[in-house]
Every structure is written in C-alpha cells, then in structure tokens.
Design a protein around this motif. Structure first.
Motif, mmCIF file in Angstrom:
data_model
loop_
_atom_site.group_PDB
_atom_site.id
_atom_site.type_symbol
_atom_site.label_atom_id
_atom_site.label_comp_id
_atom_site.label_asym_id
_atom_site.label_seq_id
_atom_site.Cartn_x
_atom_site.Cartn_y
_atom_site.Cartn_z
ATOM 1 N N ASP A 22 0.849 -1.184 0.000
ATOM 2 C CA ASP A 22 0.000 0.000 0.000
ATOM 3 C C ASP A 22 0.888 1.237 0.000
ATOM 4 N N GLY A 23 0.524 2.213 -0.802
ATOM 5 C CA GLY A 23 1.283 3.445 -0.878
ATOM 6 C C GLY A 23 1.093 4.103 -2.224
ATOM 7 N N GLN A 24 1.600 5.320 -2.332
ATOM 8 C CA GLN A 24 1.494 6.091 -3.567
ATOM 9 C C GLN A 24 2.864 6.257 -4.200
ATOM 10 N N GLY A 25 2.869 6.416 -5.524
ATOM 11 C CA GLY A 25 4.082 6.778 -6.229
ATOM 12 C C GLY A 25 4.426 8.234 -5.960
ATOM 13 N N VAL A 26 5.566 8.668 -6.455
ATOM 14 C CA VAL A 26 6.074 10.010 -6.159
ATOM 15 C C VAL A 26 5.144 11.100 -6.695
ATOM 16 N N THR A 27 4.725 10.993 -7.948
ATOM 17 C CA THR A 27 3.843 12.004 -8.538
ATOM 18 C C THR A 27 2.478 11.996 -7.866
ATOM 19 N N ALA A 28 1.931 10.810 -7.663
ATOM 20 C CA ALA A 28 0.620 10.712 -7.001
ATOM 21 C C ALA A 28 0.674 11.352 -5.618
ATOM 22 N N ALA A 29 1.745 11.099 -4.880
ATOM 23 C CA ALA A 29 1.878 11.658 -3.532
ATOM 24 C C ALA A 29 1.960 13.182 -3.569
ATOM 25 N N LEU A 30 2.745 13.730 -4.496
ATOM 26 C CA LEU A 30 2.882 15.186 -4.575
ATOM 27 C C LEU A 30 1.557 15.843 -4.967
ATOM 28 N N LEU A 31 0.859 15.271 -5.934
ATOM 29 C CA LEU A 31 -0.431 15.829 -6.340
ATOM 30 C C LEU A 31 -1.445 15.746 -5.195
ATOM 31 N N HIS A 32 -1.441 14.618 -4.498
ATOM 32 C CA HIS A 32 -2.345 14.444 -3.355
ATOM 33 C C HIS A 32 -2.053 15.492 -2.278
ATOM 34 N N GLN A 33 -0.776 15.732 -2.011
ATOM 35 C CA GLN A 33 -0.388 16.742 -1.017
ATOM 36 C C GLN A 33 -0.944 18.123 -1.370
ATOM 37 N N HIS A 34 -1.107 18.378 -2.662
ATOM 38 C CA HIS A 34 -1.581 19.684 -3.126
ATOM 39 C C HIS A 34 -3.080 19.693 -3.413
ATOM 40 N N GLY A 35 -3.785 18.691 -2.911
ATOM 41 C CA GLY A 35 -5.237 18.706 -2.939
ATOM 42 C C GLY A 35 -5.900 18.164 -4.197
ATOM 43 N N PHE A 36 -5.144 17.558 -5.077
ATOM 44 C CA PHE A 36 -5.755 16.992 -6.284
ATOM 45 C C PHE A 36 -6.387 15.641 -5.986
ATOM 46 N N HIS A 37 -7.494 15.368 -6.651
ATOM 47 C CA HIS A 37 -8.161 14.072 -6.551
ATOM 48 C C HIS A 37 -7.455 13.113 -7.507
ATOM 49 N N VAL A 38 -6.692 12.167 -6.942
ATOM 50 C CA VAL A 38 -5.889 11.232 -7.733
ATOM 51 C C VAL A 38 -6.536 9.864 -7.689
ATOM 52 N N MET A 39 -6.650 9.229 -8.869
ATOM 53 C CA MET A 39 -7.219 7.884 -8.951
ATOM 54 C C MET A 39 -6.485 7.071 -10.007
ATOM 55 N N SER A 40 -6.629 5.763 -9.923
ATOM 56 C CA SER A 40 -6.068 4.862 -10.933
ATOM 57 C C SER A 40 -7.044 4.727 -12.092
ATOM 58 N N GLU A 41 -6.585 4.115 -13.156
ATOM 59 C CA GLU A 41 -7.471 3.873 -14.290
ATOM 60 C C GLU A 41 -8.627 2.952 -13.903
ATOM 61 N N GLN A 42 -8.391 2.005 -13.000
ATOM 62 C CA GLN A 42 -9.470 1.117 -12.548
ATOM 63 C C GLN A 42 -10.534 1.900 -11.782
ATOM 64 N N GLU A 43 -10.090 2.811 -10.911
ATOM 65 C CA GLU A 43 -11.038 3.628 -10.158
ATOM 66 C C GLU A 43 -11.858 4.511 -11.092
ATOM 67 N N PHE A 44 -11.215 5.058 -12.125
ATOM 68 C CA PHE A 44 -11.929 5.875 -13.101
ATOM 69 C C PHE A 44 -13.010 5.031 -13.808
ATOM 70 N N LEU A 45 -12.645 3.843 -14.257
ATOM 71 C CA LEU A 45 -13.581 2.990 -14.978
ATOM 72 C C LEU A 45 -14.740 2.552 -14.082
ATOM 73 N N GLN A 46 -14.465 2.320 -12.808
ATOM 74 C CA GLN A 46 -15.545 1.951 -11.870
ATOM 75 C C GLN A 46 -16.561 3.076 -11.726
ATOM 76 N N GLN A 47 -16.105 4.317 -11.806
ATOM 77 C CA GLN A 47 -17.011 5.452 -11.694
ATOM 78 C C GLN A 47 -17.958 5.533 -12.891
ATOM 79 N N LEU A 48 -17.536 4.977 -14.022
ATOM 80 C CA LEU A 48 -18.373 5.035 -15.230
ATOM 81 C C LEU A 48 -19.514 4.033 -15.184
ATOM 82 N N GLN A 49 -19.404 3.021 -14.315
ATOM 83 C CA GLN A 49 -20.408 1.957 -14.270
ATOM 84 C C GLN A 49 -21.630 2.363 -13.469
#
Length: 153
Positions: free
Chosen positions: A126-153
């Motif tokens: 469990d954990g985030q990559g470097v870019t994901a962590a930095l974006l998350h720190q700055h308040g961006f909503h970060v998701m994986s491609e699987q999470e994005f596809l689940q939202q479409l269902q």
C-alpha cells in the motif's frame, strides 16, 4: 471537469519498456479536449525504453521527504528524475486547473493506492508513487485507471 491523465493510458509509448496501456474511455476525454496527457518519468528526463524502477524503503511520500529512494533494477538512483517529473506534473495540473488526475496503477511515479515493494519481485505494498503523492499533497483528486472505470459503471 478537466483531467490530467498518464500519457501511457492514452496510448503514448512512454512506459519503461517502450509500451503503453491504452484505456479507450480515457482516450475519449483527450479527443474532446477534457484532458491533458503527461508522463512524469519522461518529463523528469528518463529515456524510453529504460530499466524498470521501484521505490525502496517506503513510498512516494517517503521519497518526497528524503526517507526513501527510487532505484532502477541495476541499482542506480533515479530519485532526482522522479521528483523533477512530479514537480513538472504538479505545475501542469495547476496551470490547466485540472479537477481530477488519472494515473497508472502500481507505478513508482503514478501509483495511487499501491506500488511495487522495491524488491523487483512483483510484490505490491500500500502506498502512492512520487507524482501521485505530490499531487495528493496539493489537494488533487488522484485515482487509478481502474477507479476511473468503476465510476463510469
């Protein structure tokens, strides 16, 4: 909504092995002008192809705080390139005022919930990559491609 999306998910051959991971539903966002494509590893100066890399002794948060490193499979330190790519990604996200970020799962840059454990054995933690962590720190909503596809269902 405006999206920033990992370039590999949009069919760009930027992965470490020179491949991509096209997700058609995401490609439609780019085609309609709702998305910006970005590869933090290439933006950080890494070549295509390149050796696979993993975070050793932590996750993206630990890399950003200087407590972990990103090493390639030959043991070379890629940390500076990963941090530079993350910073450039953050600047682009802020410039384009994106609301959502869709990043490649499990990547040492882009993993949003899990990354490989640094042993190059295929094990994930469990954990985030470097870019994901930095974006998350700055308040961006970060998701994986699987999470994005689940939202479409």
């Amino acid at each position: 909504m405006k999206y920033l999306i990992s370039a590999c998910l949009l069919g760009q051959a930027v992965r470490y092995d020179g491949g991509h991971c096209l997700v058609n539903a995401l490609e439609q966002l780019l085609a309609t002008g709702q998305a910006v494509a970005f590869c933090p590893e290439v933006a950080g100066g890494l070549s295509i192809p390149r050796l696979p890399a993993e975070i050793v002794a932590g996750d993206g948060q630990a890399v950003l705080s200087g407590q972990a490193k990103v090493l390639d499979s030959a043991g070379d330190d890629m940390t500076a390139a990963f941090i530079l790519g993350a910073q450039r990604c953050l600047a682009l996200a802020q410039q384009h005022q994106v609301s959502h970020v869709v990043l490649k799962a499990n990547s040492p840059s882009c993993g949003s919930t899990q990354i490989y454990d640094g042993s190059f054995s295929g094990q994930k933690i469990d954990g985030q990559g470097v870019t994901a962590a930095l974006l998350h720190q700055h308040g961006f909503h970060v998701m994986s491609e699987q999470e994005f596809l689940q939202q479409l269902q």
